[in-house]
Design a protein around this motif. Sequence first.
Motif, PDB file in Angstrom:
ATOM      1  N   THR A 184       0.835  -1.206   0.000  1.00  0.00           N
ATOM      2  CA  THR A 184       0.000   0.000   0.000  1.00  0.00           C
ATOM      3  C   THR A 184       0.869   1.255   0.000  1.00  0.00           C
ATOM      4  O   THR A 184       0.541   2.256  -0.652  1.00  0.00           O
ATOM      5  CB  THR A 184      -0.940   0.006   1.218  1.00  0.00           C
ATOM      6  OG1 THR A 184      -1.802  -1.140   1.124  1.00  0.00           O
ATOM      7  CG2 THR A 184      -1.785   1.267   1.262  1.00  0.00           C
ATOM      8  N   LYS A 185       1.983   1.208   0.708  1.00  0.00           N
ATOM      9  CA  LYS A 185       2.895   2.359   0.713  1.00  0.00           C
ATOM     10  C   LYS A 185       3.429   2.644  -0.685  1.00  0.00           C
ATOM     11  O   LYS A 185       3.525   3.796  -1.105  1.00  0.00           O
ATOM     12  CB  LYS A 185       4.057   2.100   1.680  1.00  0.00           C
ATOM     13  CG  LYS A 185       3.674   2.148   3.147  1.00  0.00           C
ATOM     14  CD  LYS A 185       4.889   1.933   4.030  1.00  0.00           C
ATOM     15  CE  LYS A 185       4.512   1.977   5.509  1.00  0.00           C
ATOM     16  NZ  LYS A 185       5.688   1.745   6.390  1.00  0.00           N
ATOM     17  N   ASP A 199       0.651   4.135  -2.818  1.00  0.00           N
ATOM     18  CA  ASP A 199       0.160   5.444  -2.405  1.00  0.00           C
ATOM     19  C   ASP A 199       1.110   6.597  -2.726  1.00  0.00           C
ATOM     20  O   ASP A 199       0.838   7.740  -2.367  1.00  0.00           O
ATOM     21  CB  ASP A 199      -0.134   5.442  -0.899  1.00  0.00           C
ATOM     22  CG  ASP A 199      -1.426   4.695  -0.573  1.00  0.00           C
ATOM     23  OD1 ASP A 199      -2.177   4.370  -1.508  1.00  0.00           O
ATOM     24  OD2 ASP A 199      -1.662   4.434   0.619  1.00  0.00           O
ATOM     25  N   LYS A 228       2.484   9.593  -4.464  1.00  0.00           N
ATOM     26  CA  LYS A 228       1.666  10.574  -5.190  1.00  0.00           C
ATOM     27  C   LYS A 228       2.155  10.856  -6.602  1.00  0.00           C
ATOM     28  O   LYS A 228       1.378  10.918  -7.547  1.00  0.00           O
ATOM     29  CB  LYS A 228       1.612  11.885  -4.387  1.00  0.00           C
ATOM     30  CG  LYS A 228       1.023  11.732  -2.996  1.00  0.00           C
ATOM     31  CD  LYS A 228      -0.416  11.226  -3.048  1.00  0.00           C
ATOM     32  CE  LYS A 228      -1.015  11.109  -1.658  1.00  0.00           C
ATOM     33  NZ  LYS A 228      -2.364  10.507  -1.690  1.00  0.00           N
ATOM     34  N   LYS A 267       5.503   6.613  -8.478  1.00  0.00           N
ATOM     35  CA  LYS A 267       4.607   5.507  -8.137  1.00  0.00           C
ATOM     36  C   LYS A 267       4.840   4.318  -9.055  1.00  0.00           C
ATOM     37  O   LYS A 267       4.910   3.168  -8.597  1.00  0.00           O
ATOM     38  CB  LYS A 267       3.157   5.972  -8.235  1.00  0.00           C
ATOM     39  CG  LYS A 267       2.139   4.870  -7.965  1.00  0.00           C
ATOM     40  CD  LYS A 267       0.713   5.401  -8.062  1.00  0.00           C
ATOM     41  CE  LYS A 267      -0.298   4.302  -7.839  1.00  0.00           C
ATOM     42  NZ  LYS A 267      -1.689   4.801  -7.853  1.00  0.00           N
TER      43      LYS A 267
END
Length: 265
Positions: A159-160, A163, A165, A170
């Motif tokens: 998830t890190k 996430d 941005k 990413k």
Amino acid sequence: SISARIGARSFRRSLQTFLPGSAMSLFQCCSGGSNVAPDMATYRLTYFDARGVGEIARCLFVLAKMPYEDRRFPMSFGTPGDFSTIKRPEFDLAKAGGELDASLGKVPILEVDGKKIGQSKAIERFLARELGFVGASNVEAAQIEQLCETVIDFKAAYTKAKDVKDPEAKEQAVKKWFDEDLPANIALAEASLPAGKGPFLVGSKVSLADVVWYVFLAAPKGFFDNTEGARAAFQKAPRMKAAMEAIEKIPELQEWFKVRKDTMF
């Protein structure tokens, strides 16, 4: 939905070994009749019309060939995929009426003879104990829970990466996750496995740990959108690979994945 009354408690508690058979027999026995013996119990699993955090519980029911009521709240979106525009009137009505109080106004919620249990992980562990998927001893049960907790840690790490941005950063973070981080994490998990002949992760029969890891890494429309990347990540982990392949061959699960409703998530 899959719905019915389950068998006697003594039968349910005796299911300590996996017995192969046709998944369709589960659906057939779930669909008809109301001739229920006095000592029979009922299961009702309430969740959205989605796989999400209700799917492992459904897989456990399927593996054990236990009929249950698969109650699903419908959802729609004002803008497809935009959860700020989600509409779920039946859920809202149930919540407002106090039906979901036991689960803090959330789903999933499991009812057993009318008694309610909230929290997806509590539901999974309860069903694993009831249906015989917690190993042959308390030590094996703890090792199974350990492996389930490991999946939670790995999901948080992913998830890190997801996430981040900046779009370019990413993309790089997610690529690194599948190319490097996930294979390394699976190697750590493999090293943590107790000694055993396999093919399952703990003990001599399928357990909650196998189901959780399969849904995480290898199931059709499982946790990752990049299914190929997830499956590639465990190819050099022989015990994990053997467990995933063994789970994949179980007829009940094969049938379930064929007939279950195709949902967004």
